[in-house]
Design an enzyme around this catalytic site. Structure first.
Site, PDB file in Angstrom:
ATOM      1  N   ASP A 347       0.852  -1.200   0.000  1.00 26.54           N
ATOM      2  CA  ASP A 347       0.000   0.000   0.000  1.00 26.54           C
ATOM      3  C   ASP A 347       0.880   1.239   0.000  1.00 26.54           C
ATOM      4  O   ASP A 347       2.106   1.130  -0.076  1.00 26.54           O
ATOM      5  CB  ASP A 347      -0.977  -0.014   1.189  1.00 26.54           C
ATOM      6  CG  ASP A 347      -2.301   0.659   0.816  1.00 26.54           C
ATOM      7  OD1 ASP A 347      -2.264   1.820   0.380  1.00 26.54           O
ATOM      8  OD2 ASP A 347      -3.367   0.034   0.952  1.00 26.54           O
ATOM      9  N   HIS A 410      -2.545   3.095  -4.541  1.00 23.29           N
ATOM     10  CA  HIS A 410      -2.079   2.507  -3.279  1.00 23.29           C
ATOM     11  C   HIS A 410      -0.708   1.842  -3.443  1.00 23.29           C
ATOM     12  O   HIS A 410      -0.491   0.742  -2.950  1.00 23.29           O
ATOM     13  CB  HIS A 410      -3.102   1.479  -2.762  1.00 23.29           C
ATOM     14  CG  HIS A 410      -4.378   2.096  -2.264  1.00 23.29           C
ATOM     15  ND1 HIS A 410      -4.504   2.627  -1.001  1.00 23.29           N
ATOM     16  CD2 HIS A 410      -5.570   2.293  -2.866  1.00 23.29           C
ATOM     17  CE1 HIS A 410      -5.727   3.104  -0.847  1.00 23.29           C
ATOM     18  NE2 HIS A 410      -6.396   2.926  -1.968  1.00 23.29           N
ATOM     19  N   GLU A 474      -9.904   3.020  -5.752  1.00 24.11           N
ATOM     20  CA  GLU A 474      -9.624   4.430  -5.467  1.00 24.11           C
ATOM     21  C   GLU A 474      -8.511   5.029  -6.316  1.00 24.11           C
ATOM     22  O   GLU A 474      -7.822   5.930  -5.874  1.00 24.11           O
ATOM     23  CB  GLU A 474      -9.249   4.600  -3.984  1.00 24.11           C
ATOM     24  CG  GLU A 474     -10.326   4.150  -3.048  1.00 24.11           C
ATOM     25  CD  GLU A 474      -9.980   4.366  -1.584  1.00 24.11           C
ATOM     26  OE1 GLU A 474     -10.836   4.879  -0.856  1.00 24.11           O
ATOM     27  OE2 GLU A 474      -8.857   4.013  -1.176  1.00 24.11           O
TER      28      GLU A 474
HETATM   29  C1  TNX Z   1     -10.893   2.216   1.558  1.00 27.64           C
HETATM   30  S1  TNX Z   1     -11.853  -0.513   0.866  1.00 27.64           S
HETATM   31  C2  TNX Z   1      -9.842   1.455   1.079  1.00 27.64           C
HETATM   32  C3  TNX Z   1      -8.674   1.227   1.959  1.00 27.64           C
HETATM   33  C4  TNX Z   1      -8.805   1.938   3.265  1.00 27.64           C
HETATM   34  C5  TNX Z   1     -10.217   1.760   3.759  1.00 27.64           C
HETATM   35  C6  TNX Z   1     -10.468   2.259   5.154  1.00 27.64           C
HETATM   36  C7  TNX Z   1     -10.780  -0.296  -0.212  1.00 27.64           C
HETATM   37  C8  TNX Z   1     -10.818  -1.207  -1.325  1.00 27.64           C
HETATM   38  N1  TNX Z   1      -9.916   0.720  -0.071  1.00 27.64           N
HETATM   39  O1  TNX Z   1      -7.500   1.622   1.292  1.00 27.64           O
HETATM   40  O2  TNX Z   1      -7.881   1.411   4.147  1.00 27.64           O
HETATM   41  O3  TNX Z   1     -11.083   2.425   2.876  1.00 27.64           O
HETATM   42  O4  TNX Z   1     -11.688   1.759   5.649  1.00 27.64           O
END
Ligand code: TNX
Length: 704
Positions: A347, A410, A474
């Site tokens: 990450d 990430h 994301e």
């Molecule tokens: C979203 S859930 C993310 C993570 C974060 C999380 C915190 C997802 C696929 N991505 O990178 O840690 O929210 O709840």
């Protein structure tokens, strides 16, 4: 740009020398309770604290979870005015050797000193014994603790509930009847009582199993030793027979028959046999410490899973999880018939898996100082040897380990080590806060693909699971524009646009999605063709298309129906982990840990329980598309293994029931009733859980 750079240097200097004292004394007004109170600050920010003197603090209660799992804490002077020690206040403060309870102490709540394995002296200055929860010292061997009480008060302590344990050195077995209704989680498909006969557990002691079930025989031996104290196995005793018969149902199905003569466990496969053993283990859970179930009713259980995969995702990136603790989690999950642990290995904040071709990933990418306001050193990674060991260990418990390597977002830790991975080869510091970074892997550069393929190739030798998770979350959310200014990306984009074949759906919100799809298509092709793996990824609604042979995860709040629609449209399999039910990193109630977070909503136990993985889509969806359920344990705010467990349990049990049990066999009150016995067992075994809600009184009365 320069300013930002200077700011970054200043910040990194600051975080290199985080201020956290070893000795802390607090006097006067003390904020106990509420958002970011003084206890939260001591617990989460003073990571280096060893001695805490609250003697002169104006604080009459150590609130629940006040100093939860502070392993470095050696000595605490409690406030002179103290009355109450809240639940789990000192859970797993295992370096603490002694503690003095002030004269006014009135109450010590559930698991207040749970897993305080280093405790040797407990001095109480209270003339009247404080009310002590029966499980205040669960997981702590009280025979190793010397209790010192005021002169003349010994008798009162000896007679007070909960305190007797400090006066008895010998363990005495308490023989118990099994409960009227078996407490099994997840609820089995069908339990039938056969006559009125009983099996005397004392008669058991022989296992009959084919050599192909040697592993399951070992697991059964463990159960019989733990629950019934059987250490020697002999053919003159009543038998437990283990066998497989593929005609009894789908993969992992089993049948468990108990008669007065013995027990037979028939699995559709070895996993089914194992789950039969896990059910038997739960039938043998006693009510009391040192309890032993004496008789089991004759019965027959038929059981099979509703979904293929019941998974927990853990995140050692944000805060590292020590290797052995992963094993502990695997073993615990398996008890509730969960069969996959998804390891989020990379990450923005860290890279956690050894890659031989790219040594900098772990040399430079696995250490940083700080996670948001918690300015502590966070480091560690898993070697490939360790991961092979974990895979082998987990397979004994029928759990598979699924690695996740994120793309294209990430990935700041990898970019920090190999800047060529991002557009313009930017030098980026590792991220020390939560949230989403704008910088992504560069889809326009060949090095990105060379790197990812090398990584996946090395991982294929380590992780035997046929699944591999690619992240995908994301990254392309407008307005992230990392790729817009990159000439390599723009050249690639033109090429994509010119080719009708790879043209994505016209509704795509912006060009990022075209580039992301290109990258995914290319890596998915590689994984399918060269490594024979099944790729998984976090579904984003802009994907529109799910590539054939992939499995998507529905995770975003409120967007599950869209993800399911896409899965149905593309004839793909889907894992359900909607934030509303499955985000186990969120607090279970307002004010519960993590009290300070990035604005998380809550996920109560009941909310997790209420997940119906078919999501109202009916039998066809369930049959064609539904693959399983997953709970996520993102670790931005989870700063100890005990807290990982605290967040995971008991909600993971609710999730396992959602993924395993038939909908018509599920009801929340019944679950809570069964949970009470199982959670008691978890606590005695030293497993940390969050709060266990009481069974509603009206419902409890109706129980036989
Ligand atoms: C979203 S859930 C993310 C993570 C974060 C999380 C915190 C997802 C696929 N991505 O990178 O840690 O929210 O709840």
């Amino acid at each position: 740009m320069e300013k930002i750079f200077l700011l970054q240097i200043a910040l990194s200097l600051l975080v290199c020398f985080p201020a956290s004292a070893q000795n802390i004394k607090r006097s006067g007004l003390f904020r106990c309770g509420g958002w970011n109170d003084d206890f939260r600050q001591l617990r989460d920010l003073e990571w280096n604290m060893e001695n805490l003197d609250l003697g002169e603090a104006e604080c009459d209660s150590i609130r629940p979870n006040a100093l939860h799992s502070r392993h470095r804490l050696k000595r605490v002077v409690l406030p002179t005015v103290l009355r109450i020690i809240g639940s789990q206040a000192f859970f797993a403060c295992d370096s603490m050797e002694s503690i003095v309870l002030p004269a006014g102490t009135e109450r010590i709540e559930s698991r207040a000193f749970g897993n305080c394995t280093g405790l040797r002296t407990l001095t109480s200055l209270a003339e009247t014994p404080p009310m002590l929860a029966e499980d205040a010292f669960c997981g702590t061997d009280t025979r190793k603790i010397r209790l010192i009480v005021p002169k003349g008060a010994e008798k009162a302590y000896k007679n007070a509930p909960g305190w007797q344990r400090f006066f008895t050195r010998k363990e005495r077995t308490i023989y118990e009847q099994a409960p009227e209704e078996p407490a099994i989680i997840p609820a089995p498909t069908l339990v039938t009582y056969v006559g009125k006969e009983f099996l005397h557990t004392g008669d058991l002691g022989n296992i009959a199993a084919s050599p192909l079930l040697a592993n399951e025989r070992r697991r059964l031996e463990e159960v019989l030793t733990d629950r019934l104290g059987i250490k020697q196995f002999s053919s003159s005793k009543a038998s437990i027979t283990l066998e497989t018969d593929s005609s009894i149902g789908r993969k992992e199905a089993y049948r468990l028959d108990i008669s007065k003569k013995g027990i037979r466990i028939t699995g559709a496969d070895a996993a089914g046999v194992f789950y039969g053993i896990m059910t038997l283990d739960q039938l043998l859970i006693p009510e009391n410490e040192n309890g032993r179930i004496k008789k089991l009713k004759s019965l027959s259980i038929e059981d099979s899973p509703r979904t293929t995969m019941r998974e927990l995702m853990v995140d050692p990136c944000r805060i590292f999880i020590p290797f052995d603790d992963l094993k502990g989690m695997v073993k615990e999950m398996a008890r509730y018939k969960m069969n996959a642990m998804h390891l989020h290995l990379t990450d923005d904040q860290a890279w956690r898996i050894e890659i031989k071709k790219y040594p900098l990933l772990t040399e430079k990418g696995s250490f940083r100082t700080g996670m948001d306001d918690m300015q502590m050193p966070i480091g560690g990674f898993y070697t490939q040897e360790q991961m092979k060991d974990l895979v082998a260990y987990a397979s004994r418990y029928h759990v598979e380990i699924i690695p996740e390597i994120e793309m294209p977002g990430h990935q700041i830790a990898a970019i920090h080590c190999y800047p060529r991975l991002t557009c313009g080869a930017m030098e980026l510091p590792i991220r020390t806060t939560c949230g989403v970074s704008d910088n992504l892997l560069c889809p326009g550069s060949d090095f990105t693909y060379e790197f990812l393929e090398d990584v996946f190739r090395e991982l294929a030798d380590v992780f035997t699971s046929e699944y591999v998770h690619l992240g995908g979350d994301e990254a392309g959310n407008p307005p992230l524009g990392c790729w817009s200014g990159c000439s390599d990306c723009q050249t690639l984009l033109k090429r994509i646009m010119a080719s009708a074949d790879t043209m994505p759906q016209p509704e795509a919100r912006n060009d990022n999605w075209r580039l992301q799809k290109y990258m995914f298509d290319r890596i998915i092709g590689f994984l399918h063709e060269e490594l024979g793996k099944i790729p998984m990824f976090w579904y984003e609604t802009d994907f529109h298309e799910i590539q054939p042979g992939c499995i998507v995860f529905a995770w975003r709040h409120g967007l599950t129906a869209k993800a399911i629609d896409a899965a149905i449209r593309c004839n793909a399999k889907i894992m359900l982990c909607p934030g509303e039910h499955c985000y186990l990193d969120y607090p279970a109630a307002k004010g519960d840990m993590p009290e300070v977070n990035w604005g998380m909503p809550t996920t109560s136990l009941e909310q997790t329980y209420s997940l119906d993985p078919a999501w109202g889509y009916g039998a066809d969806f369930e049959k064609q598309n539904l693959f399983g359920v997953a709970g996520t344990l993102w670790s931005e705010c989870i700063n100890s293994t005990e807290r990982l467990y605290y967040m995971a349990f008991p909600r993971a049990l609710a999730l396992s029931e959602a993924g395993w049990s038939q909908q018509h066999n599920r009801d929340y009150t019944g679950f809570l009733t069964r949970l009470r016995r199982i959670a008691g067992d978890m606590h005695r075994r030293g497993i940390c859980t969050g709060n266990i809600p009481a069974v509603p009184v009206t419902a409890a009365k109706q129980q036989p």
